[in-house]
Design a protein around this motif. Structure first.
Motif, PDB file in Angstrom:
ATOM      1  N   ILE A 110       0.637  -1.228   0.109  1.00  0.00           N
ATOM      2  CA  ILE A 110       0.077   0.316  -0.140  1.00  0.00           C
ATOM      3  C   ILE A 110       1.098   1.292  -0.123  1.00  0.00           C
ATOM      4  CG2 ILE A 110      -1.663   1.489   1.651  1.00  0.00           C
ATOM      5  CD1 ILE A 110      -2.965  -1.138   2.411  1.00  0.00           C
TER       6      ILE A 110
ATOM      7  N   ASP B 274       1.074   4.189  -2.770  1.00  0.00           N
ATOM      8  CA  ASP B 274       0.955   5.619  -2.617  1.00  0.00           C
ATOM      9  C   ASP B 274       2.086   6.394  -3.149  1.00  0.00           C
ATOM     10  OD1 ASP B 274      -1.477   5.565  -1.115  1.00  0.00           O
ATOM     11  OD2 ASP B 274      -0.547   5.170   0.549  1.00  0.00           O
TER      12      ASP B 274
ATOM     13  N   SER C 121      -5.584   5.667 -12.337  1.00  0.00           N
ATOM     14  CA  SER C 121      -6.696   4.894 -11.725  1.00  0.00           C
ATOM     15  C   SER C 121      -6.487   3.543 -11.831  1.00  0.00           C
ATOM     16  CB  SER C 121      -7.766   5.189 -13.296  1.00  0.00           C
ATOM     17  OG  SER C 121      -9.097   4.541 -13.063  1.00  0.00           O
TER      18      SER C 121
ATOM     19  N   LYS D 298      -4.961   3.216  -8.175  1.00  0.00           N
ATOM     20  CA  LYS D 298      -5.799   3.399  -7.322  1.00  0.00           C
ATOM     21  C   LYS D 298      -6.850   2.217  -6.945  1.00  0.00           C
ATOM     22  CE  LYS D 298      -6.192   8.677  -7.546  1.00  0.00           C
ATOM     23  NZ  LYS D 298      -7.078   9.831  -7.855  1.00  0.00           N
ATOM     24  N   SER D 299      -6.993   1.741  -8.071  1.00  0.00           N
ATOM     25  CA  SER D 299      -8.049   0.399  -7.835  1.00  0.00           C
ATOM     26  C   SER D 299      -7.114  -0.749  -7.159  1.00  0.00           C
ATOM     27  CB  SER D 299      -8.387   0.083  -9.253  1.00  0.00           C
ATOM     28  OG  SER D 299      -9.178  -1.213  -9.306  1.00  0.00           O
ATOM     29  N   GLU D 300      -5.828  -0.825  -7.734  1.00  0.00           N
ATOM     30  CA  GLU D 300      -5.121  -1.864  -7.007  1.00  0.00           C
ATOM     31  C   GLU D 300      -4.934  -1.672  -5.437  1.00  0.00           C
ATOM     32  OE1 GLU D 300      -1.289  -2.048  -8.856  1.00  0.00           O
ATOM     33  OE2 GLU D 300      -2.054  -2.357 -10.740  1.00  0.00           O
ATOM     34  N   GLU D 301      -4.899  -0.430  -5.050  1.00  0.00           N
ATOM     35  CA  GLU D 301      -4.708  -0.045  -3.554  1.00  0.00           C
ATOM     36  C   GLU D 301      -5.773  -0.270  -2.928  1.00  0.00           C
ATOM     37  OE1 GLU D 301      -2.873   3.758  -1.083  1.00  0.00           O
ATOM     38  OE2 GLU D 301      -4.631   4.149  -2.485  1.00  0.00           O
ATOM     39  N   GLU D 302      -7.407  -0.110  -3.307  1.00  0.00           N
ATOM     40  CA  GLU D 302      -8.311  -0.548  -2.751  1.00  0.00           C
ATOM     41  C   GLU D 302      -8.716  -1.954  -2.604  1.00  0.00           C
ATOM     42  OE1 GLU D 302     -10.636   1.465  -1.476  1.00  0.00           O
ATOM     43  OE2 GLU D 302      -9.327   3.242  -1.851  1.00  0.00           O
ATOM     44  N   GLN D 303      -8.085  -2.642  -3.693  1.00  0.00           N
ATOM     45  CA  GLN D 303      -8.139  -4.063  -3.433  1.00  0.00           C
ATOM     46  C   GLN D 303      -7.252  -4.508  -2.453  1.00  0.00           C
ATOM     47  OE1 GLN D 303      -7.604  -6.211  -7.304  1.00  0.00           O
ATOM     48  NE2 GLN D 303      -7.529  -8.238  -6.248  1.00  0.00           N
ATOM     49  N   THR D 304      -6.056  -4.051  -2.362  1.00  0.00           N
ATOM     50  CA  THR D 304      -4.955  -4.405  -1.470  1.00  0.00           C
ATOM     51  C   THR D 304      -5.574  -4.179   0.128  1.00  0.00           C
ATOM     52  OG1 THR D 304      -3.112  -3.913  -2.976  1.00  0.00           O
ATOM     53  CG2 THR D 304      -2.614  -4.241  -0.784  1.00  0.00           C
ATOM     54  N   LYS D 305      -6.024  -2.982   0.044  1.00  0.00           N
ATOM     55  CA  LYS D 305      -6.646  -2.676   1.298  1.00  0.00           C
ATOM     56  C   LYS D 305      -7.767  -3.638   1.968  1.00  0.00           C
ATOM     57  CE  LYS D 305      -5.514   2.356   1.558  1.00  0.00           C
ATOM     58  NZ  LYS D 305      -6.297   3.641   1.412  1.00  0.00           N
ATOM     59  N   GLU D 306      -8.768  -4.145   1.093  1.00  0.00           N
ATOM     60  CA  GLU D 306      -9.688  -5.004   1.323  1.00  0.00           C
ATOM     61  C   GLU D 306      -9.044  -6.370   1.811  1.00  0.00           C
ATOM     62  OE1 GLU D 306     -12.175  -5.505  -2.137  1.00  0.00           O
ATOM     63  OE2 GLU D 306     -13.003  -3.318  -1.891  1.00  0.00           O
TER      64      GLU D 306
END
Length: 471
Positions: free
Chosen positions: A136, A140, A214, A217-225
């Protein structure tokens, strides 16, 4: 005199006309040649230009930080691989000791091996969490780099547009007469054309950078989940370690490590299991539901996915030897599901997408000896699946889950002959979830508690193996 002036005027006009003709002819030839080259190479010209521009840009301080994070991520990956090898060795030891289920010392050894394996599971998950946090952080930094490059590209594009506007204000004939020679004029024309190409490339570069941002950002959201899910798994694994230690203490306390006392404990558990199955048989005999064959899919291998990564079947659905020799246990001469042998703490996955229809832990109700911790998933295709004897649940009732999503950790809760997963498959139309006491008011055992469980018309039971992938 007038004649001479007229002749000079006509001569000048002719010279200008010839000059214009030569200029336009030459320009036409050059442009056509350039367009011919562009047509041949137009498909990848802008992409190559963009790639060259991106490759020439330096990462700067952010790039060095990203490289450092990459190294740390690789170190955690190596640690996870090392722990995986340890876990595999521990699984083999657990399987060896589990094969001697009737021996007290083997059970003590199995619990010891299970506790060590669970501690390795915890260590592995901690490494995955640390790795995810670094990923993550890396994302960033990469997004910050992309945003800076987008800002620079936007400024460059704006400057280019201003310059282009100035070029557009210069008339073609003015450009021709201001040039010192035909060569200078053609150079100006080519330069304008190149400038236009650069402008187009800048536009596509900006579009690509926005697209990459974009995606990051999508990869980061998935990693956070995924990180949040791993944290849930870690908490469950830590609780499972504690419950396994308690089970070992309880076993030693009840048996004093004596084989005769252990055998007596097994007999008592067997009697409790028969009592539970008798209660279920009595309840299910009341459930009579007309099932529509069109509400669920016909049996076909691969409709559903496996409930775990490693498959070891210890008892099939139907008329197994154990079920035939012990018809009182299941209330029928067949086993109403499939058993999968696995160490405590194994990740359990949903067979198919659906909704968590119900769950409970019968061990939480003194006097109720049943499924232990269980979960029922109602799938979108008209089938429902029961996962029983779990150590931990990772979902909540009403939650939507996807195929292959981890929903629980396996265990040895309830009336169980050893660590395993019991999997039952139902036609949803014939399944009910309710409290034992509601079906058997004034009853004993589970019926005397507030415990709940799954109940089905006997015709609603299906053989899981006919829907699971081929081995």
């Amino acid at each position: 005199m007038e004649f001479r002036r007229s002749r000079e005027y006509i001569t000048t006009i002719l010279k200008v006309s010839i000059l214009c003709f030569l200029i336009f002819s030459t320009y036409f030839v050059v442009v056509r040649a350039q367009e011919s080259h562009d047509d041949h190479d137009d498909h990848d010209h802008s992409e190559t230009h963009i790639l060259l521009n991106l490759e020439k840009e330096e990462f700067g301080r952010g790039g060095a930080a990203i490289e450092t994070l990459n190294k740390q991520i690789d170190d955690y990956s190596d640690q996870i691989k090392k722990i995986d090898r340890e876990i595999e060795e521990q699984k083999k030891l657990i399987q060896t000791t589990s094969s001697k289920a009737g021996e007290i010392q083997a059970q003590i050894n199995s619990l010891n091996a299970t506790r060590k394996k669970l501690q390795s599971d915890v260590s592995r998950t901690q490494n995955i969490i640390a790795k995810s946090q670094l990923e993550i952080e890396k994302l960033d930094l990469e997004m910050t780099e992309k945003e800076k490059r987008i800002e620079n590209s936007q400024e460059g594009l704006a400057e280019s547009l201003r310059t282009m506007s100035k070029h557009r204000d210069v008339a073609f004939l003015e450009l021709a007469f201001d040039s010192q020679s035909i060569s200078d004029f053609l150079s100006e024309i080519i330069e304008v054309r190149r400038f236009k190409e650069m402008l187009i490339n800048k536009k596509y570069e900006l579009l690509n950078l926005n697209r990459e941002l974009s995606q990051k950002k999508s990869e980061e959201e998935q990693t956070k989940e995924e990180l949040e899910k791993e944290r849930q798994i870690l908490a469950a694994q830590q609780n499972t370690v504690i419950s396994t230690q308690n089970a070992q203490t309880s076993l030693l306390s009840a048996t004093k490590s004596e084989q005769s006392k252990y055998e007596q404990l097994l007999k008592e558990n067997q009697a409790k299991r028969e009592q539970f199955e008798t209660l279920v048989r009595s309840i299910e005999s009341q459930i009579k539901i007309l099932i529509d064959p069109g509400t669920y899919p016909a049996a076909s291998r691969g409709i559903l996915g496996w409930p775990a990564d490693t498959i070891r079947i210890t008892q099939q659905f139907g008329g197994t030897d154990f079920a035939k020799n012990n018809p009182g246990i299941y209330g029928r001469a067949y086993h109403p599901g499939t058993d999968f042998g696995m160490p405590i703490g194994t990740k359990i996955k949903s067979l198919e997408a659906g909704v968590i229809k119900g769950q409970d832990n019968t061990d939480a109700y003194p006097g109720c000896y049943a499924w232990g911790r269980w979960i029922v998933v109602e799938h979108d295709n008209g089938l429902s699946s029961l996962y029983a004897h779990l150590s931990s649940s990772l979902v909540s009732t009403g939650q939507r889950v996807e195929k292959g999503e981890v929903i629980a950790l396996s265990g040895n809760t309830g009336i169980s002959t050893g660590p395993h997963l019991h999997l039952s498959l139902y036609i949803t139309q014939g399944l009910r979830i309710g409290k034992y006491g509601a079906y058997k008011p004034g009853g004993s055992g589970c019926a005397a508690t507030n415990a709940s469980g799954p109940f089905a018309d006997t015709d609603a039971y299906l053989d899981p193996m006919t829907y699971l992938p081929a081995l």
